[in-house]
Design a protein around this motif. Structure first.
Motif, PDB file in Angstrom:
ATOM      1  N   THR A 131       0.843  -1.204   0.000  1.00  0.00           N
ATOM      2  CA  THR A 131       0.000   0.000   0.000  1.00  0.00           C
ATOM      3  C   THR A 131       0.869   1.241   0.000  1.00  0.00           C
ATOM      4  O   THR A 131       1.755   1.382   0.847  1.00  0.00           O
ATOM      5  N   LEU A 132       0.616   2.140  -0.939  1.00  0.00           N
ATOM      6  CA  LEU A 132       1.226   3.465  -0.916  1.00  0.00           C
ATOM      7  C   LEU A 132       0.244   4.396  -0.206  1.00  0.00           C
ATOM      8  O   LEU A 132      -0.923   4.476  -0.578  1.00  0.00           O
ATOM      9  N   HIS A 133       0.735   5.076   0.819  1.00  0.00           N
ATOM     10  CA  HIS A 133      -0.157   5.942   1.605  1.00  0.00           C
ATOM     11  C   HIS A 133       0.563   7.215   2.003  1.00  0.00           C
ATOM     12  O   HIS A 133       1.806   7.288   2.018  1.00  0.00           O
ATOM     13  N   ALA A 134      -0.222   8.219   2.333  1.00  0.00           N
ATOM     14  CA  ALA A 134       0.342   9.487   2.801  1.00  0.00           C
ATOM     15  C   ALA A 134       0.900   9.307   4.207  1.00  0.00           C
ATOM     16  O   ALA A 134       0.333   8.591   5.037  1.00  0.00           O
ATOM     17  N   MET A 135       2.025   9.952   4.478  1.00  0.00           N
ATOM     18  CA  MET A 135       2.621   9.886   5.810  1.00  0.00           C
ATOM     19  C   MET A 135       2.112  11.028   6.671  1.00  0.00           C
ATOM     20  O   MET A 135       1.942  12.152   6.209  1.00  0.00           O
ATOM     21  N   ASP A 140       1.539   4.687   9.460  1.00  0.00           N
ATOM     22  CA  ASP A 140       0.628   3.968   8.554  1.00  0.00           C
ATOM     23  C   ASP A 140      -0.822   4.401   8.703  1.00  0.00           C
ATOM     24  O   ASP A 140      -1.748   3.599   8.546  1.00  0.00           O
ATOM     25  N   ALA A 141      -1.026   5.692   8.991  1.00  0.00           N
ATOM     26  CA  ALA A 141      -2.376   6.183   9.270  1.00  0.00           C
ATOM     27  C   ALA A 141      -2.911   7.143   8.215  1.00  0.00           C
ATOM     28  O   ALA A 141      -4.095   7.475   8.238  1.00  0.00           O
ATOM     29  N   GLY A 142      -2.072   7.601   7.301  1.00  0.00           N
ATOM     30  CA  GLY A 142      -2.522   8.561   6.299  1.00  0.00           C
ATOM     31  C   GLY A 142      -3.390   7.928   5.228  1.00  0.00           C
ATOM     32  O   GLY A 142      -3.502   6.696   5.131  1.00  0.00           O
ATOM     33  N   TYR A 143      -3.991   8.767   4.404  1.00  0.00           N
ATOM     34  CA  TYR A 143      -4.895   8.260   3.373  1.00  0.00           C
ATOM     35  C   TYR A 143      -4.157   7.343   2.403  1.00  0.00           C
ATOM     36  O   TYR A 143      -2.951   7.431   2.203  1.00  0.00           O
ATOM     37  N   ILE A 144      -4.914   6.429   1.811  1.00  0.00           N
ATOM     38  CA  ILE A 144      -4.363   5.446   0.882  1.00  0.00           C
ATOM     39  C   ILE A 144      -4.347   6.027  -0.527  1.00  0.00           C
ATOM     40  O   ILE A 144      -5.354   6.552  -1.005  1.00  0.00           O
ATOM     41  N   PRO A 186      -4.508  10.131  -5.984  1.00  0.00           N
ATOM     42  CA  PRO A 186      -5.746   9.582  -5.401  1.00  0.00           C
ATOM     43  C   PRO A 186      -5.702   9.634  -3.871  1.00  0.00           C
ATOM     44  O   PRO A 186      -4.629   9.532  -3.258  1.00  0.00           O
ATOM     45  N   GLN A 187      -6.863   9.773  -3.276  1.00  0.00           N
ATOM     46  CA  GLN A 187      -6.973   9.783  -1.818  1.00  0.00           C
ATOM     47  C   GLN A 187      -8.152   8.910  -1.406  1.00  0.00           C
ATOM     48  O   GLN A 187      -9.305   9.298  -1.549  1.00  0.00           O
ATOM     49  N   ARG A 188      -7.822   7.719  -0.903  1.00  0.00           N
ATOM     50  CA  ARG A 188      -8.835   6.790  -0.427  1.00  0.00           C
ATOM     51  C   ARG A 188      -8.763   6.708   1.090  1.00  0.00           C
ATOM     52  O   ARG A 188      -7.675   6.813   1.674  1.00  0.00           O
ATOM     53  N   PRO A 189      -9.886   6.516   1.753  1.00  0.00           N
ATOM     54  CA  PRO A 189      -9.856   6.488   3.224  1.00  0.00           C
ATOM     55  C   PRO A 189      -9.075   5.298   3.756  1.00  0.00           C
ATOM     56  O   PRO A 189      -9.129   4.193   3.193  1.00  0.00           O
TER      57      PRO A 189
END
Length: 309
Positions: A131-135, A140-144, A186-189
């Protein structure tokens, strides 16, 4: 897009190559030095950066003011973290006006935290991924941004699953980079309540409790099999590593023997608390030397003789 990359391990190697192939200008790579007590079975990101002609420096502590200054001097649009071992402070992440993103080895929000592949195998999961996600401040809590799933087959070891997750990380980054470069990330919850956080594991966590069900014992063996430290048992004061095993079908075990590691019909058999068993196909001494069923049988006889005195 101009980027600074914090990277390590095989995921760091492959994702750095993806950035280079997609035309991202990587201004700086920050990586780790090898630890002298560690089994280095993976690629070195420092070598990858040197091969690609990208400046790099070693940075064990991202809170070091020198690291922040180096990132500031690099003037990144984005920051990427690919299996870098430390949490990057918010003040450093803020130096990238277009965001900071981490590649994590699970299908978030599941298995947040440390060694996610090992935990997934230990828990008998049939699927994981990258998973690539925002830091952000919490791990590991930012948006996906995007993620890719891979199967975990019943006999896969964590090392084999990690190879799949590395490919999944490469595919995820390759697929989503054009949108990110175009400014349409993209920003997924990332619904944290649907997953759990896991801490790191220590070599001692690989101790086998033969009183546990066969499924649990087998999953532990798979989860920490080499190149990881390995599941182990102790007999006659010596430690033995169960490097490879196969779970046996019910009814195919040796009755009458207590839970533990035995030699039965010339084979190494691990009997478990629920009556199930695992066939040990590779047993190692603590120094890594192979141990045959005959050799282990002699160790068991010696222990029995000593106990009877």
């Amino acid at each position: 897009m101009r980027a600074v990359v914090f990277g390590y391990h095989n995921v760091g190697d492959r994702c750095l190559r993806v950035l280079h192939a997609r035309g991202v200008e990587v201004a700086l790579v920050i990586t780790h030095r090898d630890r002298p007590d560690e089994n280095i079975w993976f690629r070195r990101v420092a070598d990858t950066a040197a091969e690609l002609g990208i400046p790099f420096l070693y940075g064990e502590d991202p809170c070091d003011p020198a690291i922040a200054q180096a990132v500031r001097d690099a003037r990144p649009d984005v920051i990427f973290s690919f299996y870098y071992r430390a949490m990057i402070p918010a003040a450093v992440l803020a130096l990238a006006p277009c965001g900071a993103f981490n590649m994590h080895g699970s299908l978030l929000p599941k298995y947040r935290g440390r060694v996610p592949v090992n935990w997934a195998v230990l828990h008998g999961e049939t699927e994981t991924g990258a998973t690539l996600h925002a830091m952000e401040a919490r791990p590991d809590a930012g948006y996906i941004v995007d993620q890719t799933a891979v199967p975990i087959l019943p006999d896969d070891t964590a090392g084999e699953v990690f190879e799949k997750v590395t490919v999944a990380a490469e595919q995820t980054l390759w697929r989503v980079l054009p949108a990110m470069i175009a400014g349409h990330t993209p920003q997924r919850p990332n619904r944290l309540a649907e997953g759990s956080y896991f801490s790191g594991r220590k070599p001692e966590d690989g101790r086998i409790d033969w009183s546990q069900p066969a499924a649990s014992v087998y999953n532990l063996i798979r989860a920490v099999a080499p190149p990881y430290p390995g599941a182990f048992t102790e007999v006659a004061g010596a430690r033995f590593i169960v490097a490879r095993a196969r779970r046996l079908q019910a009814g195919s075990t040796a009755g009458g023997l207590p839970p533990g590691l035995h030699v039965h019909d010339g084979k190494l058999l691990g009997l478990c608390g629920d009556g199930g068993a695992v066939l040990v196909t590779e047993l190692l001494a603590h120094d890594g030397a192979p141990v045959t069923p005959d050799a282990f049988s002699r160790i068991l006889r010696k222990q029995t003789n000593e106990e009877s005195r």
